[in-house]
Design a protein around this motif. Structure first.
Motif, PDB file in Angstrom:
ATOM      1  N   UNK A 174       6.531  -0.612   1.011  1.00 19.67           N
ATOM      2  CA  UNK A 174       7.674   0.303   0.887  1.00 19.67           C
ATOM      3  C   UNK A 174       7.211   1.661   0.367  1.00 19.67           C
ATOM      4  N   UNK A 175       7.500   2.685   1.142  1.00 21.50           N
ATOM      5  CA  UNK A 175       7.188   4.064   0.758  1.00 21.50           C
ATOM      6  C   UNK A 175       8.491   4.840   0.633  1.00 21.50           C
ATOM      7  N   UNK A 176       8.549   5.777  -0.320  1.00 21.24           N
ATOM      8  CA  UNK A 176       9.787   6.563  -0.457  1.00 21.24           C
ATOM      9  C   UNK A 176       9.999   7.528   0.705  1.00 21.24           C
ATOM     10  N   UNK A 177       8.913   8.067   1.262  1.00 20.60           N
ATOM     11  CA  UNK A 177       9.037   9.016   2.377  1.00 20.60           C
ATOM     12  C   UNK A 177       7.831   8.844   3.303  1.00 20.60           C
ATOM     13  N   UNK A 178       7.854   9.598   4.417  1.00 17.90           N
ATOM     14  CA  UNK A 178       6.649   9.657   5.261  1.00 17.90           C
ATOM     15  C   UNK A 178       5.863  10.925   4.941  1.00 17.90           C
ATOM     16  N   UNK A 179       6.267  11.648   3.918  1.00 18.89           N
ATOM     17  CA  UNK A 179       5.724  12.982   3.661  1.00 18.89           C
ATOM     18  C   UNK A 179       4.583  13.028   2.665  1.00 18.89           C
ATOM     19  N   UNK A 180       4.174  11.859   2.168  1.00 17.97           N
ATOM     20  CA  UNK A 180       3.086  11.852   1.197  1.00 17.97           C
ATOM     21  C   UNK A 180       1.824  11.323   1.892  1.00 17.97           C
ATOM     22  N   UNK A 181       0.854  12.203   2.176  1.00 15.30           N
ATOM     23  CA  UNK A 181      -0.324  11.779   2.951  1.00 15.30           C
ATOM     24  C   UNK A 181      -1.112  10.662   2.268  1.00 15.30           C
ATOM     25  N   UNK A 182      -1.185  10.699   0.927  1.00 13.17           N
ATOM     26  CA  UNK A 182      -1.947   9.668   0.220  1.00 13.17           C
ATOM     27  C   UNK A 182      -1.311   8.292   0.439  1.00 13.17           C
ATOM     28  N   UNK A 183       0.004   8.218   0.302  1.00 15.58           N
ATOM     29  CA  UNK A 183       0.709   6.946   0.510  1.00 15.58           C
ATOM     30  C   UNK A 183       0.583   6.479   1.956  1.00 15.58           C
ATOM     31  N   UNK A 184       0.729   7.408   2.887  1.00 14.71           N
ATOM     32  CA  UNK A 184       0.639   7.046   4.300  1.00 14.71           C
ATOM     33  C   UNK A 184      -0.770   6.549   4.644  1.00 14.71           C
ATOM     34  N   UNK A 185      -1.790   7.202   4.081  1.00 14.83           N
ATOM     35  CA  UNK A 185      -3.161   6.750   4.331  1.00 14.83           C
ATOM     36  C   UNK A 185      -3.408   5.374   3.720  1.00 14.83           C
ATOM     37  N   UNK A 186      -2.820   5.142   2.544  1.00 16.66           N
ATOM     38  CA  UNK A 186      -2.984   3.812   1.945  1.00 16.66           C
ATOM     39  C   UNK A 186      -2.349   2.742   2.842  1.00 16.66           C
ATOM     40  N   UNK A 187      -1.149   3.011   3.334  1.00 12.00           N
ATOM     41  CA  UNK A 187      -0.482   2.045   4.209  1.00 12.00           C
ATOM     42  C   UNK A 187      -1.329   1.772   5.450  1.00 12.00           C
ATOM     43  N   UNK A 188      -1.872   2.831   6.012  1.00 12.08           N
ATOM     44  CA  UNK A 188      -2.711   2.686   7.204  1.00 12.08           C
ATOM     45  C   UNK A 188      -3.992   1.910   6.885  1.00 12.08           C
ATOM     46  N   UNK A 189      -4.561   2.188   5.722  1.00  9.19           N
ATOM     47  CA  UNK A 189      -5.774   1.488   5.287  1.00  9.19           C
ATOM     48  C   UNK A 189      -5.496  -0.018   5.145  1.00  9.19           C
ATOM     49  N   UNK A 190      -4.350  -0.350   4.552  1.00  9.94           N
ATOM     50  CA  UNK A 190      -3.998  -1.768   4.388  1.00  9.94           C
ATOM     51  C   UNK A 190      -3.783  -2.426   5.749  1.00  9.94           C
ATOM     52  N   UNK A 191      -3.089  -1.733   6.648  1.00  7.82           N
ATOM     53  CA  UNK A 191      -2.848  -2.321   7.976  1.00  7.82           C
ATOM     54  C   UNK A 191      -4.158  -2.568   8.723  1.00  7.82           C
ATOM     55  N   UNK A 192      -5.163  -1.741   8.459  1.00  8.33           N
ATOM     56  CA  UNK A 192      -6.438  -1.880   9.181  1.00  8.33           C
ATOM     57  C   UNK A 192      -7.427  -2.784   8.461  1.00  8.33           C
ATOM     58  N   UNK A 193      -7.393  -2.782   7.133  1.00 13.40           N
ATOM     59  CA  UNK A 193      -8.453  -3.445   6.362  1.00 13.40           C
ATOM     60  C   UNK A 193      -7.997  -4.687   5.608  1.00 13.40           C
ATOM     61  N   UNK A 194      -6.728  -5.022   5.718  1.00 12.20           N
ATOM     62  CA  UNK A 194      -6.220  -6.188   4.976  1.00 12.20           C
ATOM     63  C   UNK A 194      -5.325  -6.986   5.932  1.00 12.20           C
ATOM     64  N   UNK A 195      -5.958  -7.479   6.992  1.00 10.76           N
ATOM     65  CA  UNK A 195      -5.215  -8.103   8.089  1.00 10.76           C
ATOM     66  C   UNK A 195      -5.027  -9.601   7.820  1.00 10.76           C
ATOM     67  N   UNK A 196      -3.816 -10.072   8.011  1.00  7.73           N
ATOM     68  CA  UNK A 196      -3.527 -11.505   7.938  1.00  7.73           C
ATOM     69  C   UNK A 196      -2.332 -11.738   8.851  1.00  7.73           C
ATOM     70  N   UNK A 197      -2.600 -12.305  10.007  1.00  9.37           N
ATOM     71  CA  UNK A 197      -1.538 -12.406  11.020  1.00  9.37           C
ATOM     72  C   UNK A 197      -0.378 -13.291  10.569  1.00  9.37           C
ATOM     73  N   UNK A 198      -0.633 -14.178   9.593  1.00 13.13           N
ATOM     74  CA  UNK A 198       0.464 -15.035   9.140  1.00 13.13           C
ATOM     75  C   UNK A 198       1.396 -14.290   8.172  1.00 13.13           C
TER      76      UNK A 198
END
Lengths: 321, 321
Positions: free
Chosen positions: A134-158
């Motif tokens: 959950x992010x408050x906005x899409x306007x914070x690059x640090x938060x958006x990069x963290x979300x992207x990093x998690x989606x790419x580097x912390x994968x668990x299909x279940x």
């Protein structure tokens, strides 16, 4: 960052943000959401897992009394007590327990002298929301990069990652995540409140660790390239059908149950009743329901939260030295 | 009836029992177990669904205050207040709310003047227990025939029926089901407390209806033939690993989570910890865990209930005219 067009010119030039020095990981904002409660208690005894080269995150158990009683809250929902209005209101003995608590927490972690750079807030939901970031906005690059990093580097299909943006433009939001300059709330489910599922706990732990790794790399000067990402943004809340006395007249339809983040087309059933009736979604656009049948939201008049999809292009990111 | 050998001689001669005149269907014994709460409220408005040729079942909402607050109980677990000792104890203003309530309920439905012939008690569990039919013993032919009738005539592979026998020989049991001469408790899950799942609600409703059909056929003189059945009987309770302060030191192992009624062999893992340790089952016999990770049982020091399998042969049954 809200549309590709508005940003394409500068995508390869990194945005520079400040380093992240003070990091706080909060569990037990709701006393019966056990993944965060367990992890916060564990890290309070031994926080070595939260150490990185460039910082050590501080564990916090936000509402110890609610944790002790294994309830969401004592007087009122702590995660609705961090609006500027409540935080700056005059102290009174009659204030609900959680309002007093929110002011203490804000004093310690969120006020100008002590403001933390990044706050994690750990939650569980009875809804089938996987690992929701959950992010408050899409306007914070640090938060958006963290979300992207998690989606790419912390994968668990279940227990897949979804990005949930709760943007409430111009609104004085009441969430605990306000105590940090940047924030990420994790919402893992389905898990009944009051119980500890090992799979959910493991997933939350690895998401926090992976996020801390990201912040450490960021602090060390790694440049994160531009990327595109699909997120879901809150459109509106939908309440249960109710009688004039407020009593439920229906409940989530079997076809909607557990279908968080699935597209819901106009005309599809959303509620059913014991009389055998079906109530259908009468909107004009496809929505993506979330928090479907969340136990704690019955009292908040929320049967589910309707989301829209948003495609974002996020510029490259680098720490400001 | 406990072994094939002891009963084979008389299997084809029916046992005669009395007719079932007064039937009570109780929801909301625990105020946050929503299938029974919903159904009891619905039937209290319109009980026509509970009418049969030979009787009409009475719906009861057992703990309205706990239902209103959507909690399991106010002062103490109502479903532990129906022991003879508590029911016959001297009234005191200081009695917990539920002790007073249990006496009222017993007066209305369980005392000699008003004793009901059959009581259904409707529950939910956070454990993956499907549709569990709880019987106090294997010694009541009417209850055993009802369980068999449900297993044969109310089939749903997604929420299968299991027979759970909580036999506590010679013990003054504290359960609400004591108010009836015969009883069946339904325990449906997994469902988080406080939420209504349409699939669980539908399944509970059809089980109650099918049970009432059975009682009606029985009252009308249908003879039910002898049968054999596998049931699970309580062996012992297993608590979580805890520190000297009572704090949890571990939680249900991923390999045991959701595996209610699956065989658990000696040496298999049952708990794990945040330190990465595994704790294994150190018994000598295969058991069948149930109520695995039930939310309401953390405070009762029960991580799961170990069951044994029992094969029963039940004689034919007919109503006594």
């Amino acid at each position: 960052m809200k549309s590709i067009e508005s940003r394409t010119a500068n995508m390869s030039t990194p945005i520079f943000c400040g380093p992240v020095n003070r990091v706080v990981v909060v569990g037990g904002t709701h006393g019966n959401e056990m993944s965060g409660v367990c992890l916060a208690k564990y890290w309070l005894q031994d926080s070595s897992e939260l150490c990185r080269e460039t910082f050590t995150a501080e564990p916090v158990l936000a509402n110890p009394l609610a944790v002790e009683r294994c309830v969401r809250y004592i007087d009122t929902d702590l995660n609705r007590c961090f609006s500027s209005e409540l935080l700056s209101g005059p102290d009174s003995e009659k204030d609900p327990y959680e309002v007093k608590l929110a002011r203490e927490i804000f004093q310690k972690y969120g006020s100008k002298q002590s403001s933390c750079d990044f706050v994690f807030d750990l939650h569980n939901t009875t809804s089938n929301m996987g690992a929701t970031l959950i992010l408050p906005t899409v306007d914070d690059p640090l938060e958006m990069h963290m979300a992207n990093y998690l989606q790419s580097n912390c994968v668990d299909d279940s227990i897949p990652c979804h990005v949930f943006v709760c943007e409430l433009p111009g609104k004085d939001t009441p969430y605990l995540q306000n105590i940090g300059k940047h924030c990420l709330s994790l919402e893992l489910g389905p898990q009944a409140h009051g119980i500890i599922r090992a799979d959910t706990l493991r997933r939350m732990r690895e998401l926090v660790n992976c996020s801390l790794n990201f912040l450490d790399l960021y602090n060390q000067g790694k440049e994160f390239p531009s990327f595109e990402i699909d997120v879901c943004r809150v459109k509106f809340h939908v309440d249960y059908p109710r009688g004039s006395d407020g009593e439920l007249q229906g409940f989530i339809h079997t076809q909607l149950q557990d279908k968080d983040y699935h597209p819901l087309q106009p005309g599809r059933p959303i509620f059913q009743t014991l009389h055998g009736e079906e109530l259908c979604y009468d909107g004009e656009k496809t929505i993506y329901p979330t928090f479907v049948n969340e136990g704690a939201y019955y009292e908040k008049n929320v049967a589910f939260i309707a989301m829209e999809k948003l495609h974002c292009t996020v510029p490259a990111l680098k720490v400001q030295r």
